[in-house]
Scaffold this motif. Structure first.
Motif, mmCIF file in Angstrom:
data_model
loop_
_atom_site.group_PDB
_atom_site.id
_atom_site.type_symbol
_atom_site.label_atom_id
_atom_site.label_comp_id
_atom_site.label_asym_id
_atom_site.label_seq_id
_atom_site.Cartn_x
_atom_site.Cartn_y
_atom_site.Cartn_z
ATOM 1 N N SER A 1 9.531 1.363 -1.433
ATOM 2 C CA SER A 1 8.103 1.438 -1.128
ATOM 3 C C SER A 1 7.691 0.294 -0.212
ATOM 4 O O SER A 1 6.981 0.505 0.780
ATOM 5 C CB SER A 1 7.296 1.398 -2.431
ATOM 6 O OG SER A 1 5.911 1.460 -2.152
ATOM 7 N N ALA B 1 6.464 0.563 3.682
ATOM 8 C CA ALA B 1 5.147 0.005 3.995
ATOM 9 C C ALA B 1 5.244 -0.966 5.175
ATOM 10 O O ALA B 1 4.368 -0.977 6.060
ATOM 11 C CB ALA B 1 4.560 -0.699 2.776
ATOM 12 N N ALA C 1 6.090 5.530 1.429
ATOM 13 C CA ALA C 1 5.810 4.331 0.633
ATOM 14 C C ALA C 1 4.927 4.668 -0.561
ATOM 15 O O ALA C 1 5.140 4.168 -1.670
ATOM 16 C CB ALA C 1 5.137 3.273 1.510
ATOM 17 N N GLN D 1 4.195 5.616 5.687
ATOM 18 C CA GLN D 1 3.200 5.284 4.666
ATOM 19 C C GLN D 1 3.222 6.304 3.540
ATOM 20 O O GLN D 1 3.101 5.949 2.363
ATOM 21 C CB GLN D 1 1.815 5.216 5.294
ATOM 22 C CG GLN D 1 0.726 4.784 4.318
ATOM 23 C CD GLN D 1 -0.640 4.707 4.978
ATOM 24 O OE1 GLN D 1 -0.805 5.044 6.151
ATOM 25 N NE2 GLN D 1 -1.641 4.280 4.227
ATOM 26 N N VAL E 1 1.334 -0.731 -1.710
ATOM 27 C CA VAL E 1 1.531 -0.304 -0.320
ATOM 28 C C VAL E 1 0.465 -0.866 0.615
ATOM 29 O O VAL E 1 0.775 -1.472 1.646
ATOM 30 C CB VAL E 1 1.549 1.230 -0.235
ATOM 31 C CG1 VAL E 1 1.620 1.693 1.216
ATOM 32 C CG2 VAL E 1 2.723 1.787 -1.036
#
Length: 291
Positions: A6, A10, A68, A65, A77
């Motif tokens: 994640s 990000a 993430a 994104q 995030v």
């Protein structure tokens, strides 16, 4: 492992957003003043290679994104995306062959560090991904009202830092809502598959809000320098996203003695942002360096 993935996605999203923002700003600089906040603005930008390249990079960043958000919570995030601010300034300086003044670097680090301190101290926890319909209605209405107020205030301002910051603030709120809706849509995909994802209203809502936020960002870039629009965009999106995490998904923040570092972080954010707003240096790519 999920947390690491994640965070990695990000960071890639932040880098992509920063690169896309600089490319979009390059295209927005060529827009005639009379075409601002109109369909002519979009038509003009669609014929500019740099702006189209920026869109392509931002689409990839949006995919990062989404990944993430699939692997980690909104509170993890979105704060990482604050690294977009120094990355944007660095990339803009490289392309324009300019050096950001020491005060600019200090302010950027201060803002990013202050936001990180605030979010680490607050440490939002808990997440109820089954959001009631009434909560969504209130969230969408409140966002629409605040965004509209920012846009109306921006339209009353001449081209410059204030107009760019207001449009950028409206865009930040839109992007924060987009991430909030995207979190719900990715949860639907993860739990129920592609068919449920494609029939979920949140999927089409985050696409619509993302497109509108992009339109507002284009106007912010057309209105003034990156040094005015980017802090409001990056920091505003992070702070509003955390607020949405608390109000929509029921996350909790730490209080008590943790309020001390939270307030210190808020002070650093405020001081750094004010310093950035006072800088007169234009780090936009495409400008001619002084002799």
């Amino acid at each position: 492992m999920a947390t690491v993935l994640s965070a990695l996605f990000a960071l890639l999203a932040a880098l992509g957003n920063a690169t896309g923002t600089v490319l979009q700003r390059t295209g927005a600089r060529s827009v005639p003043p009379g075409d601002a906040f109109s369909t002519r603005l979009i038509r003009h930008l669609l014929h500019h290679p740099a702006w189209l390249g920026g869109i392509a990079v931002i689409v990839v960043a949006a995919a990062c994104q989404a990944l993430a958000l699939t692997y980690g919570p909104l509170s993890l995030v979105q704060p990482i995306l604050v690294t977009e601010l120094p990355l944007t300034l660095l990339i803009a300086c490289m392309l324009s062959r300019r050096r950001l003044p020491p005060a600019g670097w200090t302010a950027s680090v201060t803002v990013a560090g202050g936001l990180a301190l605030t979010l680490v101290a607050a440490a939002p926890t808990g997440s109820n991904l089954e959001v009631p319909g009434g909560t969504w209605v209130l969230t969408l209405l409140a966002t629409a009202v605040v965004t509209s107020l920012c846009v109306l205030a921006a339209l009353r301002q001449p081209r410059g830092k204030a107009r760019a910051a207001l449009f950028s603030s409206a865009s930040a709120i839109g992007y924060a809502l987009t991430a909030t809706l995207m979190k719900s849509a990715t949860h639907t995909f993860d739990q129920h598959g592609a068919v449920a994802f494609l029939t979920s209203w949140q999927t089409y809502a985050f696409l619509a809000t993302g497109a509108y936020a992009l339109f507002l960002l284009a106007n912010a870039m057309e209105s003034g320098p990156l040094i005015a629009s980017q802090p409001a965009l990056t920091l505003g999106e992070g702070l509003v996203s955390v607020a949405f995490g608390i109000l929509v998904y029921g996350e909790h923040i730490r209080t008590g003695t943790w309020l001390i570092p939270e307030l210190i972080g808020a002070a650093l954010i405020t001081g750094g942002t004010l310093t950035l707003a006072k800088l007169d240096t234009d780090t936009d790519p495409g400008t001619t360096p002084p002799p």
